[in-house]
Design a protein around this motif. Structure first.
Motif, PDB file in Angstrom:
ATOM      1  N   VAL A  93      -5.285   2.432   0.317  1.00 26.03           N
ATOM      2  CA  VAL A  93      -4.121   3.185   0.704  1.00 26.03           C
ATOM      3  C   VAL A  93      -3.164   2.252   1.247  1.00 26.03           C
ATOM      4  O   VAL A  93      -3.369   1.589   2.205  1.00 26.03           O
ATOM      5  CB  VAL A  93      -4.135   4.488   1.576  1.00 26.03           C
ATOM      6  N   LYS A  94      -2.111   1.956   0.502  1.00 26.83           N
ATOM      7  CA  LYS A  94      -1.068   1.091   1.050  1.00 26.83           C
ATOM      8  C   LYS A  94       0.275   1.519   1.184  1.00 26.83           C
ATOM      9  O   LYS A  94       0.477   2.493   0.390  1.00 26.83           O
ATOM     10  CB  LYS A  94      -1.115  -0.285   0.050  1.00 26.83           C
ATOM     11  N   GLY A  95       1.123   1.166   1.901  1.00 26.60           N
ATOM     12  CA  GLY A  95       2.636   1.709   1.996  1.00 26.60           C
ATOM     13  C   GLY A  95       3.319   1.203   0.662  1.00 26.60           C
ATOM     14  O   GLY A  95       2.730   0.085  -0.013  1.00 26.60           O
ATOM     15  N   ASP A  96       4.293   2.119   0.206  1.00 23.72           N
ATOM     16  CA  ASP A  96       4.647   1.792  -0.975  1.00 23.72           C
ATOM     17  C   ASP A  96       5.714   0.759  -1.382  1.00 23.72           C
ATOM     18  O   ASP A  96       6.143   0.424  -2.232  1.00 23.72           O
ATOM     19  CB  ASP A  96       5.561   3.091  -1.641  1.00 23.72           C
ATOM     20  N   GLU A  97       5.892  -0.065  -0.208  1.00 26.49           N
ATOM     21  CA  GLU A  97       6.593  -1.296  -0.284  1.00 26.49           C
ATOM     22  C   GLU A  97       5.907  -2.443  -0.733  1.00 26.49           C
ATOM     23  O   GLU A  97       6.403  -3.421  -1.397  1.00 26.49           O
ATOM     24  CB  GLU A  97       7.037  -1.783   1.051  1.00 26.49           C
ATOM     25  N   TYR A  98       4.360  -2.188  -1.254  1.00 29.71           N
ATOM     26  CA  TYR A  98       3.544  -3.099  -1.888  1.00 29.71           C
ATOM     27  C   TYR A  98       3.650  -2.565  -3.291  1.00 29.71           C
ATOM     28  O   TYR A  98       3.012  -3.566  -4.101  1.00 29.71           O
ATOM     29  CB  TYR A  98       2.239  -3.005  -1.246  1.00 29.71           C
ATOM     30  N   ASP A  99       4.065  -1.716  -3.676  1.00 31.74           N
ATOM     31  CA  ASP A  99       4.174  -1.244  -5.061  1.00 31.74           C
ATOM     32  C   ASP A  99       5.283  -1.866  -5.728  1.00 31.74           C
ATOM     33  O   ASP A  99       6.355  -1.234  -6.331  1.00 31.74           O
ATOM     34  CB  ASP A  99       4.094   0.237  -5.166  1.00 31.74           C
ATOM     35  N   ASP A 100       5.317  -3.237  -5.744  1.00 30.88           N
ATOM     36  CA  ASP A 100       6.322  -3.914  -6.567  1.00 30.88           C
ATOM     37  C   ASP A 100       5.713  -4.931  -7.675  1.00 30.88           C
ATOM     38  O   ASP A 100       6.429  -5.952  -8.012  1.00 30.88           O
ATOM     39  CB  ASP A 100       7.299  -4.598  -5.460  1.00 30.88           C
ATOM     40  N   GLY A 101       4.537  -4.946  -7.947  1.00 30.30           N
ATOM     41  CA  GLY A 101       4.072  -5.630  -8.790  1.00 30.30           C
ATOM     42  C   GLY A 101       3.303  -6.985  -8.371  1.00 30.30           C
ATOM     43  O   GLY A 101       3.130  -7.573  -9.023  1.00 30.30           O
ATOM     44  N   ARG A 102       3.606  -7.095  -7.035  1.00 29.01           N
ATOM     45  CA  ARG A 102       3.073  -8.233  -6.520  1.00 29.01           C
ATOM     46  C   ARG A 102       1.455  -8.370  -6.563  1.00 29.01           C
ATOM     47  O   ARG A 102       0.724  -7.466  -6.901  1.00 29.01           O
ATOM     48  CB  ARG A 102       3.491  -8.390  -4.893  1.00 29.01           C
ATOM     49  N   TYR A 103       1.075  -9.644  -6.379  1.00 28.95           N
ATOM     50  CA  TYR A 103      -0.459  -9.829  -6.433  1.00 28.95           C
ATOM     51  C   TYR A 103      -1.187  -9.348  -5.448  1.00 28.95           C
ATOM     52  O   TYR A 103      -0.710  -9.660  -4.282  1.00 28.95           O
ATOM     53  CB  TYR A 103      -0.678 -11.471  -6.561  1.00 28.95           C
ATOM     54  N   MET A 104      -2.165  -8.561  -5.544  1.00 31.96           N
ATOM     55  CA  MET A 104      -2.917  -7.826  -4.307  1.00 31.96           C
ATOM     56  C   MET A 104      -4.458  -8.217  -4.622  1.00 31.96           C
ATOM     57  O   MET A 104      -4.924  -7.719  -5.388  1.00 31.96           O
ATOM     58  CB  MET A 104      -2.756  -6.438  -4.003  1.00 31.96           C
ATOM     59  N   PRO A 105      -4.910  -9.033  -3.812  1.00 36.59           N
ATOM     60  CA  PRO A 105      -6.243  -9.558  -4.061  1.00 36.59           C
ATOM     61  C   PRO A 105      -7.410  -8.556  -3.746  1.00 36.59           C
ATOM     62  O   PRO A 105      -8.451  -8.515  -4.184  1.00 36.59           O
ATOM     63  CB  PRO A 105      -6.498 -10.742  -3.026  1.00 36.59           C
ATOM     64  N   GLY A 135     -11.931   0.403  -5.339  1.00 30.17           N
ATOM     65  CA  GLY A 135     -11.861   1.345  -6.797  1.00 30.17           C
ATOM     66  C   GLY A 135     -10.587   1.547  -7.306  1.00 30.17           C
ATOM     67  O   GLY A 135     -10.445   1.182  -8.489  1.00 30.17           O
ATOM     68  N   ARG A 136      -9.714   1.790  -6.525  1.00 28.71           N
ATOM     69  CA  ARG A 136      -8.409   1.994  -6.865  1.00 28.71           C
ATOM     70  C   ARG A 136      -7.354   1.965  -5.522  1.00 28.71           C
ATOM     71  O   ARG A 136      -7.934   2.245  -4.581  1.00 28.71           O
ATOM     72  CB  ARG A 136      -7.991   3.159  -7.554  1.00 28.71           C
ATOM     73  N   ILE A 137      -6.034   1.554  -5.965  1.00 25.88           N
ATOM     74  CA  ILE A 137      -5.283   1.784  -5.002  1.00 25.88           C
ATOM     75  C   ILE A 137      -4.128   2.786  -5.001  1.00 25.88           C
ATOM     76  O   ILE A 137      -3.577   3.186  -6.004  1.00 25.88           O
ATOM     77  CB  ILE A 137      -4.153   0.331  -4.952  1.00 25.88           C
ATOM     78  N   VAL A 138      -3.875   3.338  -3.911  1.00 27.06           N
ATOM     79  CA  VAL A 138      -2.885   4.443  -3.868  1.00 27.06           C
ATOM     80  C   VAL A 138      -1.984   3.846  -2.943  1.00 27.06           C
ATOM     81  O   VAL A 138      -2.086   3.515  -1.766  1.00 27.06           O
ATOM     82  CB  VAL A 138      -3.514   5.911  -3.470  1.00 27.06           C
ATOM     83  N   PHE A 139      -0.599   4.319  -3.283  1.00 28.98           N
ATOM     84  CA  PHE A 139       0.662   4.132  -2.480  1.00 28.98           C
ATOM     85  C   PHE A 139       1.151   5.168  -1.753  1.00 28.98           C
ATOM     86  O   PHE A 139       1.437   6.063  -2.505  1.00 28.98           O
ATOM     87  CB  PHE A 139       1.692   3.074  -3.352  1.00 28.98           C
ATOM     88  N   THR A 140       1.512   4.938  -0.477  1.00 35.66           N
ATOM     89  CA  THR A 140       1.826   6.273   0.505  1.00 35.66           C
ATOM     90  C   THR A 140       3.439   6.100   0.631  1.00 35.66           C
ATOM     91  O   THR A 140       3.821   4.874   0.827  1.00 35.66           O
ATOM     92  CB  THR A 140       1.070   6.415   1.534  1.00 35.66           C
ATOM     93  N   PRO A 141       4.147   6.935   0.387  1.00 30.47           N
ATOM     94  CA  PRO A 141       5.527   6.839   0.889  1.00 30.47           C
ATOM     95  C   PRO A 141       5.774   6.354   2.239  1.00 30.47           C
ATOM     96  O   PRO A 141       5.136   6.694   3.053  1.00 30.47           O
ATOM     97  CB  PRO A 141       6.008   8.405   0.660  1.00 30.47           C
ATOM     98  N   THR A 142       6.795   5.419   2.186  1.00 26.74           N
ATOM     99  CA  THR A 142       7.048   4.809   3.509  1.00 26.74           C
ATOM    100  C   THR A 142       8.040   6.019   4.310  1.00 26.74           C
ATOM    101  O   THR A 142       8.963   6.353   3.791  1.00 26.74           O
ATOM    102  CB  THR A 142       7.854   3.560   3.416  1.00 26.74           C
ATOM    103  N   VAL A 143       8.002   6.300   5.610  1.00 26.62           N
ATOM    104  CA  VAL A 143       8.777   6.961   6.477  1.00 26.62           C
ATOM    105  C   VAL A 143       9.932   6.146   6.817  1.00 26.62           C
ATOM    106  O   VAL A 143       9.709   5.274   7.812  1.00 26.62           O
ATOM    107  CB  VAL A 143       8.253   7.613   7.593  1.00 26.62           C
TER     108      VAL A 143
END
Length: 202
Positions: free
Chosen positions: A113-125, A131-139
């Protein structure tokens, strides 16, 4: 919690994965320097993605590398104690790198689980080892960095008069007799002189 409990070596990781082999293991990571509403919201959301929530925490050294020489505000042990006390957190582990990829490659979690600021198409090693990545909304409006800036700004706005009023003032000891005593003695002498001169005072 003591320093030995901060270690999550390969043997413990293997035992951990064996214990929860039939459950969905979720991981998330961060500095968690100054706890705020955004942390709680993201951790609750992370827990909802599986059965076991593991929180990876940056060591003091890696926080300084990421945030600068004035951070962290709270030492690693205190940050981990806070997270361990949360009922929806199952395991807390420290990592000393700027990224927890090495830890995740050993733990092999089902969900990250990562903050949705990472959901921008960047490379994530991390994608290669989870298994999978879930993006959580930033407060919005909540972050440790913002809290530090707000406190610093508020302190800078305190008027100097307020600071002066609460400052500790030195105590000055005088070698002269108290004014009331001097005045009383002078008054007595004046009264005796006027009496000798036949002047009555009222």
């Amino acid at each position: 919690m003591n320093s030995s409990e901060l270690q999550f070596d390969l043997r413990r990781i293997s035992a951990f994965r064996s214990k929860y082999a039939d459950q969905v293991v979720v991981v998330t990571n961060g500095c968690f320097d100054l706890p705020h509403a955004g942390h709680i919201t993201s951790l609750v959301h992370a827990k909802q993605q599986g059965d076991i929530l593991v929180v990876a925490v940056n060591t003091d050294e890696s926080v300084t590398q990421n945030k600068g020489p004035t951070r962290p505000v709270n030492a690693l042990l205190h940050r981990m104690q806070f997270l361990t006390a949360l009922p929806f957190v199952d395991q807390v582990v420290a990592f000393n790198q700027t990224s927890p990829v090495q830890l995740y490659s050993q733990l092999l979690p089902d969900v990250l689980v990562k903050g949705d600021e990472y959901d921008d198409g960047r490379y994530m090693p991390e994608r290669a080892v989870v298994g999978r990545i879930v993006f959580t909304p930033t407060v919005i409006g909540h972050s440790s960095t913002k809290m530090v800036a707000d406190v610093t700004s508020a302190f800078d706005r305190v008027p100097s008069s307020v600071s002066d009023r609460h400052a500790v003032k030195p105590v000055v000891t005088s070698l002269r007799a108290p004014p009331s005593r001097v005045q009383g003695t002078a008054g007595a002498r004046t009264g005796r002189r006027l009496a000798r001169e036949g002047v009555r005072s009222y």
